[in-house]
Design an enzyme around this catalytic site. Structure first.
Site, PDB file in Angstrom:
ATOM      1  N   LYS A  41       0.905  -1.104   0.108  1.00 26.96           N
ATOM      2  CA  LYS A  41       0.020   0.079   0.037  1.00 26.96           C
ATOM      3  C   LYS A  41       0.945   1.334  -0.034  1.00 26.96           C
ATOM      4  O   LYS A  41       0.642   2.215  -0.512  1.00 26.96           O
ATOM      5  CB  LYS A  41      -0.893  -0.155   1.253  1.00 26.96           C
ATOM      6  CG  LYS A  41      -1.968  -1.309   1.291  1.00 26.96           C
ATOM      7  CD  LYS A  41      -2.960  -0.907   2.449  1.00 26.96           C
ATOM      8  CE  LYS A  41      -2.231  -0.917   3.940  1.00 26.96           C
ATOM      9  NZ  LYS A  41      -1.598  -2.197   4.536  1.00 26.96           N
ATOM     10  N   ARG A  56      -9.734   0.910   8.594  1.00 32.06           N
ATOM     11  CA  ARG A  56      -9.119  -0.596   8.956  1.00 32.06           C
ATOM     12  C   ARG A  56     -10.379  -1.141   9.942  1.00 32.06           C
ATOM     13  O   ARG A  56     -10.130  -2.388  10.085  1.00 32.06           O
ATOM     14  CB  ARG A  56      -7.974  -0.434   9.885  1.00 32.06           C
ATOM     15  CG  ARG A  56      -6.625  -0.650   9.225  1.00 32.06           C
ATOM     16  CD  ARG A  56      -5.557  -0.458  10.236  1.00 32.06           C
ATOM     17  NE  ARG A  56      -4.167  -1.292  10.006  1.00 32.06           N
ATOM     18  CZ  ARG A  56      -3.349  -0.531   9.565  1.00 32.06           C
ATOM     19  NH1 ARG A  56      -3.490   0.630   9.217  1.00 32.06           N
ATOM     20  NH2 ARG A  56      -2.447  -1.187   9.571  1.00 32.06           N
ATOM     21  N   ARG A  70      11.521  -6.754   4.240  1.00 30.56           N
ATOM     22  CA  ARG A  70      11.660  -5.148   4.589  1.00 30.56           C
ATOM     23  C   ARG A  70      12.215  -4.702   6.106  1.00 30.56           C
ATOM     24  O   ARG A  70      13.016  -3.574   5.930  1.00 30.56           O
ATOM     25  CB  ARG A  70      10.022  -4.610   4.710  1.00 30.56           C
ATOM     26  CG  ARG A  70       9.831  -3.169   5.154  1.00 30.56           C
ATOM     27  CD  ARG A  70       8.541  -2.826   4.886  1.00 30.56           C
ATOM     28  NE  ARG A  70       7.444  -3.089   6.100  1.00 30.56           N
ATOM     29  CZ  ARG A  70       6.305  -2.838   6.137  1.00 30.56           C
ATOM     30  NH1 ARG A  70       5.653  -2.405   4.913  1.00 30.56           N
ATOM     31  NH2 ARG A  70       5.503  -3.149   7.114  1.00 30.56           N
ATOM     32  N   ARG A 101      10.904  -1.197  11.566  1.00 32.43           N
ATOM     33  CA  ARG A 101       9.881  -0.848  12.395  1.00 32.43           C
ATOM     34  C   ARG A 101       9.789  -1.803  13.498  1.00 32.43           C
ATOM     35  O   ARG A 101       9.897  -2.642  13.478  1.00 32.43           O
ATOM     36  CB  ARG A 101       8.707  -0.898  11.543  1.00 32.43           C
ATOM     37  CG  ARG A 101       8.260   0.438  10.565  1.00 32.43           C
ATOM     38  CD  ARG A 101       7.275   0.099   9.702  1.00 32.43           C
ATOM     39  NE  ARG A 101       6.068  -0.599  10.216  1.00 32.43           N
ATOM     40  CZ  ARG A 101       4.631  -0.492   9.668  1.00 32.43           C
ATOM     41  NH1 ARG A 101       4.548   0.009   8.587  1.00 32.43           N
ATOM     42  NH2 ARG A 101       3.858  -0.780  10.328  1.00 32.43           N
ATOM     43  N   ARG A 150      -0.837  -8.284  13.958  1.00 35.33           N
ATOM     44  CA  ARG A 150      -1.267  -7.384  12.714  1.00 35.33           C
ATOM     45  C   ARG A 150      -1.928  -8.292  11.763  1.00 35.33           C
ATOM     46  O   ARG A 150      -3.127  -7.751  11.321  1.00 35.33           O
ATOM     47  CB  ARG A 150       0.096  -6.816  12.341  1.00 35.33           C
ATOM     48  CG  ARG A 150       0.624  -5.746  13.042  1.00 35.33           C
ATOM     49  CD  ARG A 150       2.028  -5.288  12.685  1.00 35.33           C
ATOM     50  NE  ARG A 150       2.117  -4.604  11.237  1.00 35.33           N
ATOM     51  CZ  ARG A 150       3.138  -4.711  10.595  1.00 35.33           C
ATOM     52  NH1 ARG A 150       4.223  -5.135  11.218  1.00 35.33           N
ATOM     53  NH2 ARG A 150       3.223  -4.074   9.397  1.00 35.33           N
TER      54      ARG A 150
HETATM   55  P1  AMP Z   1       0.645   0.850   9.322  1.00 35.86           P
HETATM   56  O1  AMP Z   1       1.775   1.595   9.173  1.00 35.86           O
HETATM   57  O2  AMP Z   1      -0.394   1.124   8.431  1.00 35.86           O
HETATM   58  O3  AMP Z   1       0.972  -0.648   9.091  1.00 35.86           O
HETATM   59  O4  AMP Z   1       0.049   1.060  10.808  1.00 35.86           O
HETATM   60  C1  AMP Z   1       1.100   0.732  11.822  1.00 35.86           C
HETATM   61  C2  AMP Z   1       0.021   0.797  13.142  1.00 35.86           C
HETATM   62  O5  AMP Z   1      -0.443   2.030  13.295  1.00 35.86           O
HETATM   63  C3  AMP Z   1      -0.888  -0.543  12.931  1.00 35.86           C
HETATM   64  O6  AMP Z   1      -0.346  -1.661  13.200  1.00 35.86           O
HETATM   65  C4  AMP Z   1      -1.928   0.056  14.140  1.00 35.86           C
HETATM   66  O7  AMP Z   1      -1.270  -0.041  15.605  1.00 35.86           O
HETATM   67  C5  AMP Z   1      -1.680   1.388  14.150  1.00 35.86           C
HETATM   68  N1  AMP Z   1      -2.865   1.900  12.883  1.00 35.86           N
HETATM   69  C6  AMP Z   1      -2.524   2.633  11.654  1.00 35.86           C
HETATM   70  N2  AMP Z   1      -3.614   2.915  11.125  1.00 35.86           N
HETATM   71  C7  AMP Z   1      -4.586   2.393  11.810  1.00 35.86           C
HETATM   72  C8  AMP Z   1      -6.238   2.728  11.599  1.00 35.86           C
HETATM   73  N3  AMP Z   1      -6.773   3.055  10.613  1.00 35.86           N
HETATM   74  N4  AMP Z   1      -6.995   2.036  12.668  1.00 35.86           N
HETATM   75  C9  AMP Z   1      -6.107   1.801  13.974  1.00 35.86           C
HETATM   76  N5  AMP Z   1      -4.837   1.562  14.068  1.00 35.86           N
HETATM   77  C10 AMP Z   1      -4.111   1.965  12.988  1.00 35.86           C
END
Ligand code: AMP
Length: 191
Positions: free
Chosen positions: A13, A87, A126, A138, A149
């Site tokens: 994404k 999400r 990654r 990360r 996740r």
């Molecule tokens: P990402 O970078 O999109 O993988 O997001 C990293 C982390 O941020 C996720 O594992 C969640 O803990 C939190 N997070 C990001 N976007 C959301 C969302 N839309 N709803 C809830 N938690 C989120």
């Protein structure tokens, strides 16, 4: 044009959102990036969500809806790419509401379709790449958080596929191809 990129962690994404920014001047709204930034700058909200993020769980709908609300209000003419948001179904409903309140609408939802078994390899890759490049992986790119996740994705986010399909907004793009091909697939879906 406002679009959502939907897919599990490791689907690509962020990579594809970045290309759309470069090619179309659209604005990427990544709630993950916003939350990581809040952590780095040590805001109260950032500190509150740190442990949840590291464990791989979702932060509350209220927090991420608040972040997106602020960005949508600031407006832009080239369109938004929602990356990692919504999400949950509650977030999807809130997004409809926020867009329509600002006289905007959702134009397409691109589902990046990937082979589940490839995701763990991609994410572990990654993390290794980041470290090899002298950076830091990360905190949630480790096997334990990744399991959480993925489970969060399948329990809470995957139902959005049916939701957007029923609304007639869903376009499925093969996310297993090379990034250039995936980008072409997205362009074709948006044409
Ligand atoms: P990402 O970078 O999109 O993988 O997001 C990293 C982390 O941020 C996720 O594992 C969640 O803990 C939190 N997070 C990001 N976007 C959301 C969302 N839309 N709803 C809830 N938690 C989120």
């Amino acid at each position: 044009m406002n679009i959502i990129l939907l897919g599990p962690p490791g689907a690509g994404k962020g990579t594809q959102a970045q290309r759309l920014v470069e090619e179309r001047g659209m604005v990427q709204l990544s709630t993950g990036d916003m939350l990581r930034e809040a952590r780095t700058s040590g805001t109260e909200m950032g500190n509150k969500v740190a442990a949840i993020m590291d464990a791989g769980e979702l932060v509350t709908d209220e927090i991420v809806i608040g972040l997106i609300d602020e960005k949508i209000r600031s407006g832009n003419t080239a369109g938004f790419i929602f990356d990692g948001f919504p999400r949950t179904l509650a977030q999807a409903d809130a997004l409809n509401e926020l867009l329509s309140r600002n006289g905007a609408q959702l134009d397409a939802v691109i589902q990046l379709d990937v082979d589940d078994a490839a995701l763990v390899d991609r994410i572990v890759g990654r993390a290794k790449e980041a470290v090899a490049a002298g950076g830091e992986a990360r905190k949630d790119d480790n096997e334990e958080s990744l399991k959480v996740r993925l489970m969060e994705y399948y329990k809470k986010t995957a139902p959005l596929i049916g939701y957007y399909y029923a609304r007639g907004d869903l376009k499925v793009v093969d996310g297993m191809a090379a990034p250039d091909e995936v980008a072409q697939g997205i362009s074709a879906a948006l044409a």
